[in-house]
Design a protein around this motif. Sequence first.
Motif, PDB file in Angstrom:
ATOM      1  N   PRO A  56     -20.923 -17.189 -79.982  1.00  0.00           N
ATOM      2  CA  PRO A  56     -19.972 -16.136 -79.935  1.00  0.00           C
ATOM      3  C   PRO A  56     -18.684 -17.151 -79.548  1.00  0.00           C
ATOM      4  CG  PRO A  56     -21.723 -15.579 -78.321  1.00  0.00           C
ATOM      5  CD  PRO A  56     -22.177 -16.798 -79.127  1.00  0.00           C
ATOM      6  N   GLU A  57     -17.360 -16.521 -79.811  1.00  0.00           N
ATOM      7  CA  GLU A  57     -16.175 -17.307 -79.516  1.00  0.00           C
ATOM      8  C   GLU A  57     -16.098 -17.518 -78.088  1.00  0.00           C
ATOM      9  OE1 GLU A  57     -13.150 -14.526 -80.567  1.00  0.00           O
ATOM     10  OE2 GLU A  57     -13.535 -14.636 -82.977  1.00  0.00           O
ATOM     11  N   LYS A  92       0.435 -14.534 -75.509  1.00  0.00           N
ATOM     12  CA  LYS A  92      -0.853 -13.770 -75.029  1.00  0.00           C
ATOM     13  C   LYS A  92      -2.127 -13.961 -76.251  1.00  0.00           C
ATOM     14  CE  LYS A  92      -2.612  -9.684 -72.751  1.00  0.00           C
ATOM     15  NZ  LYS A  92      -2.271  -8.299 -72.112  1.00  0.00           N
ATOM     16  N   ARG A  93      -3.260 -14.267 -75.981  1.00  0.00           N
ATOM     17  CA  ARG A  93      -4.278 -14.417 -76.754  1.00  0.00           C
ATOM     18  C   ARG A  93      -5.036 -13.388 -76.427  1.00  0.00           C
ATOM     19  NH1 ARG A  93      -6.207 -20.507 -77.442  1.00  0.00           N
ATOM     20  NH2 ARG A  93      -7.251 -19.388 -79.119  1.00  0.00           N
ATOM     21  N   ALA A  94      -6.146 -12.882 -77.379  1.00  0.00           N
ATOM     22  CA  ALA A  94      -7.094 -11.684 -77.310  1.00  0.00           C
ATOM     23  C   ALA A  94      -8.196 -12.567 -76.769  1.00  0.00           C
ATOM     24  CB  ALA A  94      -7.598 -11.214 -78.561  1.00  0.00           C
ATOM     25  N   LYS A  95      -8.989 -11.730 -75.738  1.00  0.00           N
ATOM     26  CA  LYS A  95     -10.126 -12.332 -75.094  1.00  0.00           C
ATOM     27  C   LYS A  95     -11.129 -12.764 -76.147  1.00  0.00           C
ATOM     28  CE  LYS A  95     -12.785 -11.449 -71.050  1.00  0.00           C
ATOM     29  NZ  LYS A  95     -12.523 -12.466 -70.245  1.00  0.00           N
ATOM     30  N   PRO A  96     -11.691 -13.890 -76.041  1.00  0.00           N
ATOM     31  CA  PRO A  96     -12.803 -14.303 -76.934  1.00  0.00           C
ATOM     32  C   PRO A  96     -13.910 -13.462 -77.087  1.00  0.00           C
ATOM     33  CG  PRO A  96     -12.070 -16.257 -75.529  1.00  0.00           C
ATOM     34  CD  PRO A  96     -11.484 -15.170 -74.913  1.00  0.00           C
ATOM     35  N   SER A  97     -14.451 -13.166 -78.221  1.00  0.00           N
ATOM     36  CA  SER A  97     -15.507 -12.211 -78.302  1.00  0.00           C
ATOM     37  C   SER A  97     -16.750 -12.904 -77.733  1.00  0.00           C
ATOM     38  CB  SER A  97     -15.866 -11.942 -79.838  1.00  0.00           C
ATOM     39  OG  SER A  97     -16.901 -11.322 -80.107  1.00  0.00           O
ATOM     40  N   THR A  98     -17.691 -12.108 -77.257  1.00  0.00           N
ATOM     41  CA  THR A  98     -19.022 -12.425 -76.514  1.00  0.00           C
ATOM     42  C   THR A  98     -20.123 -12.185 -77.787  1.00  0.00           C
ATOM     43  OG1 THR A  98     -19.283 -10.114 -75.726  1.00  0.00           O
ATOM     44  CG2 THR A  98     -18.319 -12.018 -74.428  1.00  0.00           C
ATOM     45  N   GLU A  99     -19.632 -11.622 -78.933  1.00  0.00           N
ATOM     46  CA  GLU A  99     -20.577 -11.365 -80.010  1.00  0.00           C
ATOM     47  C   GLU A  99     -20.406 -12.390 -81.024  1.00  0.00           C
ATOM     48  OE1 GLU A  99     -21.079  -6.553 -79.969  1.00  0.00           O
ATOM     49  OE2 GLU A  99     -19.691  -7.580 -81.512  1.00  0.00           O
ATOM     50  N   ILE A 100     -21.668 -12.524 -81.871  1.00  0.00           N
ATOM     51  CA  ILE A 100     -21.583 -13.399 -83.058  1.00  0.00           C
ATOM     52  C   ILE A 100     -21.201 -12.141 -84.127  1.00  0.00           C
ATOM     53  CG2 ILE A 100     -22.748 -14.700 -84.737  1.00  0.00           C
ATOM     54  CD1 ILE A 100     -24.578 -15.992 -82.343  1.00  0.00           C
ATOM     55  N   LYS A 101     -20.210 -12.552 -84.991  1.00  0.00           N
ATOM     56  CA  LYS A 101     -20.060 -11.505 -85.813  1.00  0.00           C
ATOM     57  C   LYS A 101     -20.336 -11.702 -87.284  1.00  0.00           C
ATOM     58  CE  LYS A 101     -15.513 -10.637 -83.156  1.00  0.00           C
ATOM     59  NZ  LYS A 101     -14.175 -11.095 -83.166  1.00  0.00           N
ATOM     60  N   ILE A 102     -20.353 -10.743 -88.050  1.00  0.00           N
ATOM     61  CA  ILE A 102     -21.095 -10.868 -89.393  1.00  0.00           C
ATOM     62  C   ILE A 102     -20.138 -11.763 -90.462  1.00  0.00           C
ATOM     63  CG2 ILE A 102     -19.265  -8.903 -90.208  1.00  0.00           C
ATOM     64  CD1 ILE A 102     -21.840  -8.186 -92.213  1.00  0.00           C
TER      65      ILE A 102
END
Length: 319
Positions: free
Chosen positions: A77-78, A97-107
């Motif tokens: 995950p990011e 401002k940056r988006a919160k890093p994803s906690t998922e592994i994406k397709i």
Amino acid sequence: MIHPWNAPLFESLKARAERFPHALLIHGARGTGKLALAEHTAQFLLCEDAARRPCGRCEGCRWFAAGSHPDFRRLEPEALAREPAADPDDAVDVPAKRAKPSTEIKIEQVRDLAGFLNLRSHRGALRVALVHPAEDMNPNAANALLKGLEEPPAGAIFILVAHRPAELLPTIRSRCVGLGVPVPPGPAALGWLAGQGARNPERWLAYAGGAPLRALEYAANGDALERLLQRPLPVDDRDELEPLADALQKIALDRALSALGLAQKYQTGSLAGSAERNPVKAREWLTFARGMGERRLLSRHPLNPKLFSTEMLAGLPSK
């Protein structure tokens, strides 16, 4: 480098070198050194010294250590990704401002991996993909990875690391050779923690359920954790939700054990320490503990931390 208690597991993998599975699932409790074992195994597979693998000296080992081996890919995950240090000269280009890093592994990550695995090896040997934690793949990513496991390209090896393997698709688990990483014996874990300079290692090893790496993290934040265990309170920071749910779950399990006349497992302190034998109360505490397991997962989602933590605490069974 693998941790000493996992060395026998690595030796068992080395013995399979000539018939290594195309997909390996390394699983076990969080904090037992699974990722280090997976990385050491990947380096072993990519080492170019046939006599002594991993040698640590060949080009393959040096590239792996530098994180730049052309035949190795890591899917995480990011939020776990290792980012290079920011260049001060680029500061003007950084958004406010940056988006919160994803906690998922994406397709998209899995699709990029498919392109890598279907190319020829740069070094004329294997290509290795490490997926960690594998249960953090979202459904689309998991289905995309399954296609690669069903028809693996020649010379491609998948190493999956999972803390909660039951959350993986059954079809993914069935296409992997499983390797369970157990919690190490207490003396070995305590000896390692002492070597790391951990404070009160017996206390935090118990709180970690015997997992040494988690115990080391807990020991580093021991004072804050002791305050949390003595008096759990609502939190304002989303990053504090999962530690609160973790603490409440351990408190509940210790209370349930006490209510059954058994010794505490996690040594959670005074809040968990004085219950009389009462099977009815034990069931209440076990029900609450199961709920906290669900809330630990929910705490990763965008929630109002104050409201969510207040709701968790409101559900505590009465003493």
